[in-house]
Design a protein around this motif. Sequence first.
Motif, PDB file in Angstrom:
ATOM      1  N   THR A  68       1.236   4.417  -2.550  1.00 20.97           N
ATOM      2  CA  THR A  68       1.107   5.814  -2.131  1.00 20.97           C
ATOM      3  C   THR A  68       2.327   6.627  -2.531  1.00 20.97           C
ATOM      4  N   ARG A 114       0.829  -1.206   0.000  1.00 19.01           N
ATOM      5  CA  ARG A 114       0.000   0.000   0.000  1.00 19.01           C
ATOM      6  C   ARG A 114       0.865   1.258   0.000  1.00 19.01           C
ATOM      7  N   GLN A 115       1.908   1.250   0.853  1.00 20.57           N
ATOM      8  CA  GLN A 115       2.783   2.408   0.943  1.00 20.57           C
ATOM      9  C   GLN A 115       3.537   2.628  -0.361  1.00 20.57           C
ATOM     10  N   GLN A 153       2.527   9.812  -5.032  1.00 19.73           N
ATOM     11  CA  GLN A 153       3.114  11.104  -4.641  1.00 19.73           C
ATOM     12  C   GLN A 153       4.169  11.552  -5.649  1.00 19.73           C
TER      13      GLN A 153
END
Length: 538
Positions: free
Chosen positions: A255, A251-252, A259
């Motif tokens: 993300t 998930r990170q 970004q």
Amino acid sequence: MAHVTSVTLQGVSYHLPDGSSLFSDIDLHLDQRRTGLVGRNGVGKSILARIMAGDLLPSTGHCIRNGTVYYLTQQVSHDPNHTLAELAGVQPVISALERIERGSSAQADFDCVGERWNIRQQLLDQLSRNKLAHLTLSTPASALSGGEAMRVALLGAFLSKADLLILDEPTNHLDHQHRLALHEQLQQWPEGLLVISHDRALLENMERIVELSPQGLTSYGGGYSFYAQAKAGQLQAAQQQLAAYRLERKRQEQTLREQRESLERKQSRGRKQAADANQAKILLGRQKERSQASSGKLRVQQDAAREQLSVQVRQAANQVEEQQAIFISAPQPCSGSPAQIAELIEARLPYGAQQLRRINLAVTRGQRIALTGPNGCGKSTLLKVLAGQLTVVSGQARTLVTSTYLDQHLGVLEPARSVLEQLQSLNRQLSEGELRTRLAQLGLNADRINLPSHRLSGGERLKAAMACVFYTQSPPQLLLLDEPANHLDLPSVQALESMLKHYPGTLIVTSHDDVFLAAIGITHRLMASPTGWLFCPV
């Protein structure tokens, strides 16, 4: 005031000669409770036991002993210069007694004897009671079998009247009958007890289990079943934690990617707008610098976040790997086996007990036979006959399929060659990478598989031998195993059980471990009895 036996370890560490740490910051309190010490081979269990017994000093920390400690090593002496009395640990007392009888008044001799004035007769009585009356105090230790040597050493341990007994793998050379006798003796032992063992039946009778691992020392209440249940729960929790960390990292990563893409789009719009506005070069340069600084700052933050997540995943994976049983690939099916695998017709064996020399036996495809009986009755002889290594004195002995005999000395291994080299010569179909992977799954690391086989530990050599049996291009159709689990730690025993349970051929195995035999799916028993061999289904 009653005497309280105890051994306390405080911050104990031990460093190997090369400076590496075997274990560190160990805290443990041993009291009157019967305690089992478990852990994988090579983790330092015997070193820890020797520190508790006072045979070794810790590199750091303290060992505080309250009472006398008797340590029985797993490698009992077969030194040709040693006698039975030395094997039993009573020779110093007997020597002091002999000097006193010759007129010595030395205080050291009286201190050595203490209250043990009758030690010679006590040992002889114990030998007679344990059906070892044919031995004397001066019998050479080298004349004893492995089982006899261990039984004598155990008699000496019990006669020591120590406040704490430390027994290192005491059942390794004992047959089923003498294992049961040892279980009973330990149940009746009134003082403190620490047993290092992979014998699950023995561990079941302990009041607590203590596990030594690279992470330190963990104490579990209850016997083996309680320990196994707790370990299973820990493994499940560790696997769930690993899955959660991996999902969070995924998930990170998404993300962080979003970004980065958002910043790149923003910077691209900014550059386009600046170019359309025909800004001065100096302003465009400053804007580019600010953009690069923002990108660099984001990259540093993302790298730090990514590394933190990776550390969490690695730690969780290490925890799972530490607890997870060793993995063994399923053996290849044995193709083309005839219905009749082997037969012995009025066969007379060259060695063994007289009533067990003659045998009739028909082994058929798929049978899984446990060969049981006391030490010295002829079990190994029978396996060697079926393997073609010994011939019968009379009668017929035929083995009709390919077979492999794995004796206690692991003769299938060539001492001067590495396990990887031997495995490559046995299987040309699998790549070196695949063979390395399978050996790693067995617990044989890259730095071990290139060593000559004779430099491996007993447990490592057995794993190497099993790899050479099961990962060969054409696995044997008949597997003959002589006490295969003797030198294995618990995870390795369980891995061996899993492998043998899925072995598709015919199996004959000697073992004194009923838990092991039940786990590998025995279908028949061939038992030594006072009247001859008895063959029956389970």
